[in-house]
Design a protein around this motif. Structure first.
Motif, mmCIF file in Angstrom:
data_model
loop_
_atom_site.group_PDB
_atom_site.id
_atom_site.type_symbol
_atom_site.label_atom_id
_atom_site.label_comp_id
_atom_site.label_asym_id
_atom_site.label_seq_id
_atom_site.Cartn_x
_atom_site.Cartn_y
_atom_site.Cartn_z
ATOM 1 N N GLN A 252 -45.917 -21.519 51.612
ATOM 2 C CA GLN A 252 -45.236 -22.806 51.540
ATOM 3 C C GLN A 252 -44.758 -23.239 52.920
ATOM 4 O O GLN A 252 -44.932 -24.388 53.328
ATOM 5 C CB GLN A 252 -44.045 -22.725 50.578
ATOM 6 N N ALA A 253 -44.150 -22.319 53.667
ATOM 7 C CA ALA A 253 -43.633 -22.654 54.993
ATOM 8 C C ALA A 253 -44.748 -23.062 55.936
ATOM 9 O O ALA A 253 -44.596 -23.999 56.729
ATOM 10 C CB ALA A 253 -42.864 -21.460 55.567
ATOM 11 N N ALA A 254 -45.884 -22.381 55.860
ATOM 12 C CA ALA A 254 -46.999 -22.708 56.751
ATOM 13 C C ALA A 254 -47.547 -24.105 56.501
ATOM 14 O O ALA A 254 -48.077 -24.745 57.406
ATOM 15 C CB ALA A 254 -48.110 -21.673 56.583
ATOM 16 N N SER A 255 -47.396 -24.615 55.293
ATOM 17 C CA SER A 255 -47.980 -25.913 54.950
ATOM 18 C C SER A 255 -47.175 -27.091 55.480
ATOM 19 O O SER A 255 -47.733 -28.151 55.769
ATOM 20 C CB SER A 255 -48.120 -26.028 53.429
ATOM 21 N N ASN A 256 -45.865 -26.941 55.599
ATOM 22 C CA ASN A 256 -45.060 -28.089 56.052
ATOM 23 C C ASN A 256 -44.066 -27.737 57.143
ATOM 24 O O ASN A 256 -43.082 -28.443 57.343
ATOM 25 C CB ASN A 256 -44.338 -28.733 54.863
ATOM 26 N N ILE A 257 -44.332 -26.658 57.886
ATOM 27 C CA ILE A 257 -43.400 -26.245 58.925
ATOM 28 C C ILE A 257 -43.289 -27.287 60.033
ATOM 29 O O ILE A 257 -42.212 -27.519 60.593
ATOM 30 C CB ILE A 257 -43.804 -24.869 59.515
ATOM 31 N N GLN A 258 -44.400 -27.967 60.365
ATOM 32 C CA GLN A 258 -44.330 -28.984 61.412
ATOM 33 C C GLN A 258 -43.422 -30.131 61.014
ATOM 34 O O GLN A 258 -42.612 -30.614 61.825
ATOM 35 C CB GLN A 258 -45.731 -29.496 61.737
ATOM 36 N N SER A 259 -43.531 -30.581 59.764
ATOM 37 C CA SER A 259 -42.696 -31.676 59.294
ATOM 38 C C SER A 259 -41.224 -31.271 59.280
ATOM 39 O O SER A 259 -40.339 -32.045 59.674
ATOM 40 C CB SER A 259 -43.123 -32.101 57.886
ATOM 41 N N VAL A 260 -40.948 -30.050 58.854
ATOM 42 C CA VAL A 260 -39.567 -29.576 58.797
ATOM 43 C C VAL A 260 -38.972 -29.456 60.190
ATOM 44 O O VAL A 260 -37.829 -29.861 60.439
ATOM 45 C CB VAL A 260 -39.496 -28.224 58.057
ATOM 46 N N THR A 261 -39.742 -28.925 61.133
ATOM 47 C CA THR A 261 -39.225 -28.779 62.495
ATOM 48 C C THR A 261 -38.972 -30.134 63.147
ATOM 49 O O THR A 261 -37.994 -30.304 63.892
ATOM 50 C CB THR A 261 -40.226 -27.985 63.359
ATOM 51 N N ILE A 262 -39.826 -31.094 62.883
ATOM 52 C CA ILE A 262 -39.593 -32.443 63.411
ATOM 53 C C ILE A 262 -38.286 -33.009 62.856
ATOM 54 O O ILE A 262 -37.473 -33.580 63.596
ATOM 55 C CB ILE A 262 -40.766 -33.366 63.065
ATOM 56 N N MET A 263 -38.058 -32.838 61.573
ATOM 57 C CA MET A 263 -36.839 -33.346 60.953
ATOM 58 C C MET A 263 -35.597 -32.668 61.528
ATOM 59 O O MET A 263 -34.606 -33.328 61.853
ATOM 60 C CB MET A 263 -36.892 -33.143 59.441
ATOM 61 N N LEU A 264 -35.634 -31.364 61.674
ATOM 62 C CA LEU A 264 -34.477 -30.627 62.177
ATOM 63 C C LEU A 264 -34.173 -30.978 63.629
ATOM 64 O O LEU A 264 -33.020 -30.917 64.064
ATOM 65 C CB LEU A 264 -34.716 -29.130 62.037
ATOM 66 N N THR A 265 -35.193 -31.347 64.387
ATOM 67 C CA THR A 265 -34.995 -31.707 65.784
ATOM 68 C C THR A 265 -34.501 -33.140 65.950
ATOM 69 O O THR A 265 -33.676 -33.432 66.820
ATOM 70 C CB THR A 265 -36.310 -31.525 66.569
ATOM 71 N N VAL A 266 -34.977 -34.036 65.096
ATOM 72 C CA VAL A 266 -34.695 -35.468 65.258
ATOM 73 C C VAL A 266 -33.341 -35.860 64.657
ATOM 74 O O VAL A 266 -32.664 -36.763 65.177
ATOM 75 C CB VAL A 266 -35.827 -36.299 64.617
ATOM 76 N N LEU A 267 -32.928 -35.207 63.591
ATOM 77 C CA LEU A 267 -31.726 -35.633 62.861
ATOM 78 C C LEU A 267 -30.472 -35.770 63.740
ATOM 79 O O LEU A 267 -29.754 -36.765 63.613
ATOM 80 C CB LEU A 267 -31.457 -34.675 61.700
ATOM 81 N N PRO A 268 -30.153 -34.810 64.628
ATOM 82 C CA PRO A 268 -28.941 -34.978 65.445
ATOM 83 C C PRO A 268 -28.967 -36.224 66.318
ATOM 84 O O PRO A 268 -27.947 -36.910 66.466
ATOM 85 C CB PRO A 268 -28.913 -33.691 66.288
ATOM 86 N N ILE A 269 -30.131 -36.527 66.898
ATOM 87 C CA ILE A 269 -30.229 -37.717 67.738
ATOM 88 C C ILE A 269 -30.075 -38.980 66.894
ATOM 89 O O ILE A 269 -29.431 -39.954 67.307
ATOM 90 C CB ILE A 269 -31.570 -37.729 68.488
ATOM 91 N N LEU A 270 -30.656 -38.973 65.702
ATOM 92 C CA LEU A 270 -30.505 -40.119 64.804
ATOM 93 C C LEU A 270 -29.042 -40.312 64.405
ATOM 94 O O LEU A 270 -28.600 -41.442 64.198
ATOM 95 C CB LEU A 270 -31.362 -39.920 63.551
ATOM 96 N N ALA A 271 -28.306 -39.223 64.302
ATOM 97 C CA ALA A 271 -26.898 -39.322 63.931
ATOM 98 C C ALA A 271 -26.056 -39.895 65.071
ATOM 99 O O ALA A 271 -25.067 -40.591 64.837
ATOM 100 C CB ALA A 271 -26.363 -37.947 63.523
ATOM 101 N N VAL A 272 -26.461 -39.619 66.304
ATOM 102 C CA VAL A 272 -25.694 -40.097 67.463
ATOM 103 C C VAL A 272 -26.036 -41.540 67.808
ATOM 104 O O VAL A 272 -25.165 -42.312 68.234
ATOM 105 C CB VAL A 272 -25.948 -39.177 68.678
ATOM 106 N N TYR A 273 -27.285 -41.929 67.610
ATOM 107 C CA TYR A 273 -27.763 -43.229 68.075
ATOM 108 C C TYR A 273 -26.942 -44.418 67.574
ATOM 109 O O TYR A 273 -26.662 -45.334 68.366
ATOM 110 C CB TYR A 273 -29.233 -43.411 67.696
ATOM 111 N N PRO A 274 -26.527 -44.467 66.288
ATOM 112 C CA PRO A 274 -25.766 -45.656 65.842
ATOM 113 C C PRO A 274 -24.487 -45.906 66.633
ATOM 114 O O PRO A 274 -24.046 -47.053 66.750
ATOM 115 C CB PRO A 274 -25.443 -45.330 64.372
#
Length: 291
Positions: A252-274
């Motif tokens: 399961q992890a191998a199938s969507n690890i790229q999507s999960v890592t993108i989300m975990l990396t982007v979320l903090p910046i999205l929270a600060v941007y507003p």
């Protein structure tokens, strides 16, 4: 004539709205697809059935990543590196830009040329690595935050912004007895909130997403930023087995690890941007009025 002008204006607004809506859809679609993939089951991802809505809601990969203590240690490192690097970059960039904005300064053109020169020519990767290593900065915070402390692009934007500030304000402050540092701190910086917020955002995003510098100069896993951790996770160097996952969870992890890592990396910046968005547009525009 007024009626034609009004009709033409309405047609323009409709066309403009359609075009901008299309741009928004094209921009948001990949991000929505990533979110859906990060929350979907492996069998739906592999068969290409995931589009905008998650199929077989699944949080296995998120659980594998966030249950690893090393993930949180590296995440903390990223926060520290980003805060320290952004603070140092802002101090250096602001002081350098303020100096370059003074057209009466002797040697100003040389200083500008030195900055622009580094945009075109670099010493190369190997000389830079030898320099960092010879200074004893390897496996330290400073190896991450110092090599990219000044972005020439950001420097030129701040320089242009400072040049557009009214000279009379600084002259009046000088008559009142303020020295150069007092003028910068009490007069210039309070008037520069827009461009400062913009530069903070530029630098913070750059340092947050940076991984290659840490990859070169940090060799201990405890010092890695989260981007290196997630890169290793994708590459298989940090396997899901380290978190105690079973075979099904690994698949399961191998199938969507790229999507999960993108989300975990982007979320903090999205929270600060507003919080800095209202300064963002005005800061860039004010810094681009003239060259």
């Amino acid at each position: 004539m007024t009626r034609d002008g009004g009709r033409g204006h309405r047609v323009f607004r409709w066309i403009n709205a359609v075009i901008l809506t299309g741009v928004v859809v094209v921009t948001l679609y990949p991000f929505a697809n990533i979110i859906a993939r990060s929350l979907s089951e492996e069998r739906y991802i592999v068969t290409g059935q995931v589009n905008l809505v998650p199929r077989g809601f699944n949080l296995t990969t998120y659980k594998i990543v966030v249950s690893d203590p090393m993930f949180w240690a590296n995440y903390r490192n990223t926060v520290v590196y980003t805060v320290v690097a952004t603070a140092i970059a802002m101090v250096l960039t602001t002081c350098y830009a303020y100096v370059l904005a003074k057209k009466h300064l002797k040697g100003r053109k040389v200083l500008i040329w030195l900055a622009v020169f580094t945009m075109i020519f670099t010493g190369g990767l190997i000389p830079q690595y030898v320099l960092i290593n010879s200074l004893g900065l390897t496996n330290t915070l400073w190896a991450v935050v110092l090599p990219n402390a000044i972005s020439v692009f950001n420097l030129l934007i701040m320089k242009t912004f400072f040049e557009n500030l009214p000279v009379e304000l600084e002259e009046a402050a000088a008559i009142d007895g303020l020295n150069t540092y007092g003028i910068l701190w009490r007069i210039v910086l309070p008037l520069s909130k827009a461009v400062i917020a913009t530069m903070v955002l530029f630098y913070a995003v750059s340092f947050w997403n940076s991984w290659f510098t840490a990859f070169l100069y940090l060799h201990e896993q405890e010092l890695f930023p989260v981007t290196i951790y997630l890169r290793n996770l994708i590459a298989g160097a940090t396997g899901a087995e380290s978190a105690g996952a079973g075979l099904a969870d690994v698949t399961q992890a191998a199938s969507n690890i790229q999507s999960v890592t993108i989300m975990l990396t982007v979320l903090p910046i999205l929270a600060v941007y507003p919080f800095v968005q209202r300064y963002f547009v005005s800061g860039v525009m004010l810094g681009a009025v003239k060259g």
